[in-house]
Write a protein that holds these residues in place. Structure first.
Motif, PDB file in Angstrom:
ATOM      1  N   TYR B  66       0.843  -1.199   0.000  1.00 51.90           N
ATOM      2  CA  TYR B  66       0.000   0.000   0.000  1.00 51.90           C
ATOM      3  C   TYR B  66       0.877   1.247   0.000  1.00 51.90           C
ATOM      4  O   TYR B  66       0.653   2.188  -0.774  1.00 51.90           O
ATOM      5  CB  TYR B  66      -0.930  -0.052   1.219  1.00 51.90           C
ATOM      6  CG  TYR B  66      -1.737   1.197   1.475  1.00 51.90           C
ATOM      7  CD1 TYR B  66      -2.363   1.893   0.439  1.00 51.90           C
ATOM      8  CD2 TYR B  66      -1.894   1.678   2.779  1.00 51.90           C
ATOM      9  CE1 TYR B  66      -3.121   3.027   0.696  1.00 51.90           C
ATOM     10  CE2 TYR B  66      -2.645   2.813   3.047  1.00 51.90           C
ATOM     11  CZ  TYR B  66      -3.247   3.489   1.998  1.00 51.90           C
ATOM     12  OH  TYR B  66      -3.979   4.614   2.250  1.00 51.90           O
ATOM     13  N   GLU B  67       1.909   1.229   0.813  1.00 52.29           N
ATOM     14  CA  GLU B  67       2.792   2.396   0.849  1.00 52.29           C
ATOM     15  C   GLU B  67       3.459   2.613  -0.510  1.00 52.29           C
ATOM     16  O   GLU B  67       3.637   3.750  -0.960  1.00 52.29           O
ATOM     17  CB  GLU B  67       3.864   2.254   1.935  1.00 52.29           C
ATOM     18  CG  GLU B  67       4.798   3.455   1.911  1.00 52.29           C
ATOM     19  CD  GLU B  67       5.723   3.580   3.108  1.00 52.29           C
ATOM     20  OE1 GLU B  67       5.522   2.872   4.110  1.00 52.29           O
ATOM     21  OE2 GLU B  67       6.647   4.409   3.025  1.00 52.29           O
ATOM     22  N   LEU B  70       1.104   4.414  -2.646  1.00 48.80           N
ATOM     23  CA  LEU B  70       1.026   5.828  -2.254  1.00 48.80           C
ATOM     24  C   LEU B  70       2.225   6.593  -2.798  1.00 48.80           C
ATOM     25  O   LEU B  70       2.102   7.704  -3.313  1.00 48.80           O
ATOM     26  CB  LEU B  70       0.976   5.942  -0.718  1.00 48.80           C
ATOM     27  CG  LEU B  70      -0.322   5.467  -0.023  1.00 48.80           C
ATOM     28  CD1 LEU B  70      -0.089   5.223   1.468  1.00 48.80           C
ATOM     29  CD2 LEU B  70      -1.451   6.473  -0.228  1.00 48.80           C
ATOM     30  N   ARG B  71       3.390   5.977  -2.684  1.00 48.17           N
ATOM     31  CA  ARG B  71       4.621   6.619  -3.163  1.00 48.17           C
ATOM     32  C   ARG B  71       4.530   6.929  -4.658  1.00 48.17           C
ATOM     33  O   ARG B  71       4.768   8.054  -5.091  1.00 48.17           O
ATOM     34  CB  ARG B  71       5.814   5.690  -2.886  1.00 48.17           C
ATOM     35  CG  ARG B  71       7.161   6.203  -3.370  1.00 48.17           C
ATOM     36  CD  ARG B  71       8.227   5.091  -3.433  1.00 48.17           C
ATOM     37  NE  ARG B  71       8.227   4.237  -2.257  1.00 48.17           N
ATOM     38  CZ  ARG B  71       8.854   4.529  -1.112  1.00 48.17           C
ATOM     39  NH1 ARG B  71       9.537   5.635  -1.006  1.00 48.17           N
ATOM     40  NH2 ARG B  71       8.799   3.693  -0.091  1.00 48.17           N
ATOM     41  N   LYS B  74       1.640   9.495  -5.514  1.00 48.73           N
ATOM     42  CA  LYS B  74       1.931  10.893  -5.190  1.00 48.73           C
ATOM     43  C   LYS B  74       2.915  11.474  -6.199  1.00 48.73           C
ATOM     44  O   LYS B  74       2.735  12.590  -6.700  1.00 48.73           O
ATOM     45  CB  LYS B  74       2.503  10.977  -3.764  1.00 48.73           C
ATOM     46  CG  LYS B  74       2.790  12.382  -3.280  1.00 48.73           C
ATOM     47  CD  LYS B  74       2.998  12.375  -1.765  1.00 48.73           C
ATOM     48  CE  LYS B  74       3.304  13.764  -1.210  1.00 48.73           C
ATOM     49  NZ  LYS B  74       4.648  14.249  -1.544  1.00 48.73           N
ATOM     50  N   PHE B  77       1.072  12.008  -9.562  1.00 50.13           N
ATOM     51  CA  PHE B  77       0.064  13.072  -9.464  1.00 50.13           C
ATOM     52  C   PHE B  77       0.751  14.435  -9.443  1.00 50.13           C
ATOM     53  O   PHE B  77       0.381  15.363 -10.167  1.00 50.13           O
ATOM     54  CB  PHE B  77      -0.763  12.856  -8.194  1.00 50.13           C
ATOM     55  CG  PHE B  77      -1.954  13.765  -8.062  1.00 50.13           C
ATOM     56  CD1 PHE B  77      -3.184  13.391  -8.580  1.00 50.13           C
ATOM     57  CD2 PHE B  77      -1.851  14.989  -7.402  1.00 50.13           C
ATOM     58  CE1 PHE B  77      -4.292  14.221  -8.455  1.00 50.13           C
ATOM     59  CE2 PHE B  77      -2.957  15.825  -7.281  1.00 50.13           C
ATOM     60  CZ  PHE B  77      -4.175  15.442  -7.811  1.00 50.13           C
ATOM     61  N   PHE B 103      -4.316   7.715  -5.506  1.00 49.79           N
ATOM     62  CA  PHE B 103      -4.589   9.085  -5.931  1.00 49.79           C
ATOM     63  C   PHE B 103      -5.079   9.145  -7.378  1.00 49.79           C
ATOM     64  O   PHE B 103      -5.195  10.215  -7.957  1.00 49.79           O
ATOM     65  CB  PHE B 103      -3.342   9.960  -5.742  1.00 49.79           C
ATOM     66  CG  PHE B 103      -2.821   9.928  -4.329  1.00 49.79           C
ATOM     67  CD1 PHE B 103      -3.665  10.202  -3.251  1.00 49.79           C
ATOM     68  CD2 PHE B 103      -1.498   9.610  -4.054  1.00 49.79           C
ATOM     69  CE1 PHE B 103      -3.198  10.157  -1.935  1.00 49.79           C
ATOM     70  CE2 PHE B 103      -1.020   9.572  -2.748  1.00 49.79           C
ATOM     71  CZ  PHE B 103      -1.874   9.838  -1.692  1.00 49.79           C
ATOM     72  N   SER B 187      -7.378   5.902   2.131  1.00 54.95           N
ATOM     73  CA  SER B 187      -6.763   7.045   1.445  1.00 54.95           C
ATOM     74  C   SER B 187      -7.719   8.189   1.137  1.00 54.95           C
ATOM     75  O   SER B 187      -7.312   9.348   1.157  1.00 54.95           O
ATOM     76  CB  SER B 187      -6.157   6.598   0.106  1.00 54.95           C
ATOM     77  OG  SER B 187      -5.342   5.464   0.273  1.00 54.95           O
TER      78      SER B 187
END
Lengths: 703, 703
Positions: B66-67, B70-71, B74, B77, B103, B187
């Motif tokens: 999951y991290e 996210l990395r 981000k 994006f 995201f 999130s």
């Protein structure tokens, strides 16, 4: 749950009778013993209580998954020794192949190799008691980074050193790194190594050696050996598939397995024993794979051995059947109904599920027949008669390719039958699919195996051409060849096509079904044979040009054999079999044979119909017979899957539990996921590492 | 590496010209900008240096994965905002669909929904700037535990409370739990929610609402909302697909999206705007999926937008092509050669790889044509003309089902083409396959979509029967219908089969190929239509009885469209296109159209040949033309995959790197695996947690 209860009650036969047939043969106590073994092991590993999230669905890093394999492997191995059974010799308590746990290699690869390849007295007496008791942990080490199917290309060398009377094991290149063997990374202590035997300047090609790779006390690699894990795979992560490289590692000369070839103290090389038997290890391994797909009925029915089971296709279909029984979605076909209906009532779902069930039984019965033929082969070989070996090699290669592809494609289709839920790991399906699909590749890549089948068929035709006899089990080929000679054109002409003579319900007759499959295999085999033999190209170019047709012929032959095996089994059921069960198995057999004609799933799918053998009306008849069979079998779908006798723990599926209480089972496990518990128990529903490090900075960024 | 260099030099065309055609259209600078964006993001996330083991192959628990999402999310994006591009709007920098990162939902689901469903002024002005700048993180929340494809079954309710002028959002049952939405677990801050609108005693069915689910400051769930992760999936683990349940949560009335239906302060319900447009969100999502398989050429060629790409099938084939070029195994076909040869030189491998390349291009061009038609639809709709919507809905459903199944099956076959190595996670292939296969299920399960296509075709025939006009793009159906009326039997008779009139190299002609596909779709469509309409059963039973044939007809229609789109594209290449590139694309198009006839891969595979349309001699001709095409295209295989312009980091594959240095690349990454480093650096090659806890006790057990 009401839907599940109703579906169970609708069965036309007693599912436990079928369980007995598959697991116990005529001995019901085997079913009971088997159930007890599952219960013990499931309690030891902690999965028996299905309300608890199984550890394999919690956060499992590479290390955790390996530990999970060690845990399961040790429990199963020790249960087998303690209670004197081999229920878990070929497959794990979750029905994966036993090479998916680090302690499974002894029984399925190492011991058979020693049995067949070791010299009779000393070597077997030395090594077998150690592997059987778990005093050493073995691995079978053949494949190299650069060399898989093509065993002759193996580079690892075993050079005899006359002075010390030792072999020096060495990895000369990066591509010679041993790569893939199960348990090699961190678990095994000893390996059966395949390496080139070098005596002076003579390269004798691949031979077998036993090499200790780790100390028994501390587990340290023997100096000169580098060992490690090859990382995450799609499945099989409970074992440490590994790599090994050797830097001039010395082993005693007597560690070469000398059953069929000897190296004497003076360096002389001598072929001994029966070189034909060298085949047998690989055959055995492939046989286990055929069995790994489905239960090995043969063993249980003909001997006292408990059942070695695998059933991965059956597992996935069991989950899909149960889910399809209770999952309601949509207002029925074309949305024309008034209330939501179970997805099993949609014809496409119904078709997919039932034909998959039929395929899983087809593989069972093929496996059973293989076992029978293998027994016969071994008996013949014991009397020095090796004539059946080529037939048996082709049979094994074909069944391996056919069963693994059928099971892999089928398991994935069963997974898709469960929609989005089938994509969740806790459905149990992704792991089963990933595990099954490996078998299409390992121990003989299927495209390679099909060509071995083709080669055998063409050899038979060569023999017929020379008026030599061929194996009696290929009589159909001899007949077809004779007919082609008798025809006016003298040689087989693919364009002079026959027509299918069956009409109406004829297609439900065994004879009609067999003749359809026979027509296809003879047409394809004779046609490509003629093309190969009459080609003006070099043999290598001709083979390559017709490779796809060769593969078609080989598949057609193997599918014919599979239909023979299924129909024979249904014809020869034990006298005590109830008429209800007979009727169900007969329908399943017809469904298997006929649905494969109208909805074949393979790269050569048009081969049944391309020659105009069927009229469109005949195909429509077959379609409507398949529809009838599907309708008759629908009430039996749940019972046909219950009969496999899977424990909920072995299915390890929130979708496929016996009770059918899907949504509660799903949410119960999800509520126990570590990431959720961490967020809820530590931080009021926020998963802090994600929020603080990534989400919050994004929300607050000035971009 | 020499083999790779040679394979690259053998190309008949300049791969960069094709790159330009796909990514830049007539604007080469887009290719450059795109490369720069990849480089920046790959540096931020740390994958640009391919000698380092990518983090996704180290030990990744649920939390770690999951991290990782996210990395990546981000970085992509923020790069898009900072450098003003949308290269990563539809797909991630690893070419997964953007909903695989937390995201990604804003751009692909939330913003389109708001665009189409919000009232024009306030709502769009309020929400769109927030999502576009990342001030809020959105999720699109429709699916429930018990309700997927059948949207009308949704249970979550939004009850208007007159007193407070609020909606009360509630989950009445366990099956109403929202389940699956991307980013929902931990999130997102806001969701677009689909819930039943309840006004007094009237149930107005599913409508859209915006609901804040977490505080923007601390991320805590809004009281009454339970949120969590649904655990590991086959792929998409970079996002927190989640569940949500609502316990009487209140939102302002104005949070209902009121573009097409309004609830006034007095509780009055009013349909406004264009209810037909309500379709469009779902269409758009499906369109993105079609594009997600392959690059969206349309966008780049017709507009200034940079390319949103996905190419997952192309990625897997690129890896397989490169590996097949350098992997040597065996002595050639039938082991008749003298030295080991690259596996690409085996006909079966050659066939599989090249036809997969052709399929990936076929999907590109279909995607491009879809974009063009979608533009046209939007223009028509802007003038109040919605006549094309049914056609477009059927087109989208069909292309979605066809492209996702083709890509999923193809990616898995490409993986199998890499043998055992393709089973390793570090090959990159398992992740691609697992990611692609999801698309066959989500946003419209394929079997459901095929039936929607069928329904549309039958409606057209109903219209023709009533002498009403049908969409001009279905003219072929009108012609066929008229012919069936003109024939002596008055109605279409499936048994009165035509014969294919093409011979020899005719089959390479566009016209011949199209007529073959046209013949199949008209035959199947008219035949099942007559059966449905003349059935004496109830409509629901009749539909179910013929469901498999309906699916066949729908697929045949869609494949015909795909062939039209491919041939049109090849015919209408930009004037500047070199003749070399034209020749290659023409061959690819023929390979796609013809190989699908002789080696179809679908459940209705016999549909080209079952009616005797082809003689066996014609089929043999097609086979040999396919062989010729394969031979001509072999030297171009590497160039055709290079042209996709994948960075090594985006492929993330030890097998598929540009340099072809496979074995060293594999071992370099394996040597960096945490489990190996831990054993080697901490304990002289022993993985202590495994050895001490499990292996040693087994070795020492007295059993």
């Amino acid at each position: 749950m009401q839907l599940m209860k109703k579906a169970r009650e609708s069965a036309s036969f007693d599912s436990f009778e079928l369980t007995g047939l598959m697991h116990g043969g005529r001995r019901e106590d085997v079913v009971t013993q088997r159930r007890a073994a599952f219960e013990r092991v499931e309690k030891v590993v902690g999965t028996r209580d299905i309300s608890k999230l199984p550890r394999c669905y919690a956060n499992l890093s590479r290390e955790d998954q390996y530990e999970e394999g060690l845990r399961w492997g040790k429990a199963a191995f020790e249960d087998g020794i303690k209670y004197q059974h081999d229920f878990f010799a070929s497959t794990t308590p979750r029905y994966a192949l036993a090479n998916s746990n680090p302690f499974g290699m002894n029984a399925i690869m190492v011991e058979p190799t020693i049995e067949f390849m070791a010299s009779d007295d000393e070597q077997k007496a030395k090594w077998l008691p150690l592997t059987k008791s778990g005093k050493i942990v073995g691995a079978y080490v053949q494949t190299e980074l650069g060399h898989g199917t093509f065993v002759r290309g193996i580079e690892t060398s075993a050079t005899w050193d006359a002075t010390s009377d030792e072999f020096i094991i060495h990895s000369p290149t990066i591509s010679s790194t041993k790569f893939w063997p199960g348990a090699l990374g961190f678990s095994c202590t000893h390996i059966v190594l395949v390496a080139r035997l070098l005596l002076g300047s003579v390269d004798h090609g691949p031979h077998f050696f036993i090499v200790q790779v780790r100390s028994l006390e501390e587990g340290k690699p023997i100096p000169g050996i580098k060992l490690g894990d090859i990382g995450m795979k799609m499945s099989y992560n409970g074992t440490c598939n590994g790599f090994a490289s050797f830097d001039k590692v010395r082993i005693p000369r007597t560690n070469m397995l000398m059953g069929h070839a000897k190296v004497h103290r003076n360096g002389n090389y001598e072929r001994t024993g029966r070189p034909e038997l060298a085949y047998s290890t690989l055959l055995l391994v492939r046989g286990i794979i055929v069995r790994g797909m489905v239960p090995n009925v043969a063993t249980i029915m003909n001997t006292d051995y408990p059942l070695a089971v695998g059933f991965q296709l059956a597992q996935s279909v069991t989950i899909a059947t149960r889910y399809s029984t209770v999952r309601e979605q949509g207002l029925g076909p074309n949305s024309l109904g008034r209330t939501e209906v179970a997805i099993m009532s949609y014809a496409s779902q119904h078709f997919r599920i039932l034909t998959l069930i039929a395929k899983s039984y087809a593989i069972v019965f093929a496996s059973k027949a293989w076992d029978r033929d293998y027994e016969k082969l071994r008996e013949e070989q014991d009397t020095g008669d090796h004539a059946s070996l080529p037939y048996f090699h082709a049979l094994t290669a074909g069944l391996k390719a056919w069963s693994t592809q059928t099971a892999a494609d089928g398991a994935e289709d069963a997974r898709k039958c469960c929609g989005g839920q089938g994509y969740l790991m806790i459905s149990g399906l992704p792991e089963i699919v990933a595990s099954v699909t490996a078998t299409a590749t390992f121990e003989g890549e299927n495209y390679v195996l099909w060509q071995q089948v083709g080669r055998y068929l063409f050899k038979c035709l060569d023999h017929l051409k020379q008026d030599k006899p061929i194996d009696s089990r290929l009589a159909y080929l001899a007949t077809a060849y004779q007919e082609s000679l008798d025809s006016t054109i003298g040689e087989f002409d693919a364009t002079a096509s026959a027509s299918c003579s069956a009409f109406g319900s004829d297609f439900l007759q065994r004879g009609a079904q067999l003749s359809i499959y026979r027509h296809r295999t003879t047409r394809l085999t004779l046609s490509v044979y003629e093309k190969l033999r009459s080609s003006t190209k070099t043999p290598i170019e001709a083979w390559n040009e017709h490779m796809m047709s060769i593969i078609s012929a080989a598949r057609a032959h193997t599918e014919y054999i599979a239909v023979i095996f299924f129909t024979e089994r249904v014809k020869d059921l034990p006298a005590s079999t109830s008429s209800a069960l007979r009727a169900v198995l007969t329908r399943l057999c017809s469904l298997f044979a006929l649905s494969n004609i109208i909805n074949p799933q393979s790269i050569d799918a048009i081969s049944f119909v391309e020659d105009g053998y069927f009229s469109l009306a005949q195909l429509d008849t077959i379609r409507s017979l398949v529809d009838d069979l599907l309708e008759q079998l629908l009430p039996d779908a749940v019972a046909l899957t219950d009969a496999w006798d899977f424990t909920d723990a072995s299915l390890c599926s929130a979708l496929g539990m016996y009770d059918g209480n899907v949504y509660e089972n799903l949410m119960r496990w999800i509520n126990q996921l570590p990431i959720n518990k961490r967020a809820w128990e530590e931080s009021e529903g926020v998963y802090q590492p994600g929020w603080k490090k990534w989400v919050e900075p994004l929300l607050q960024a000035k971009l």
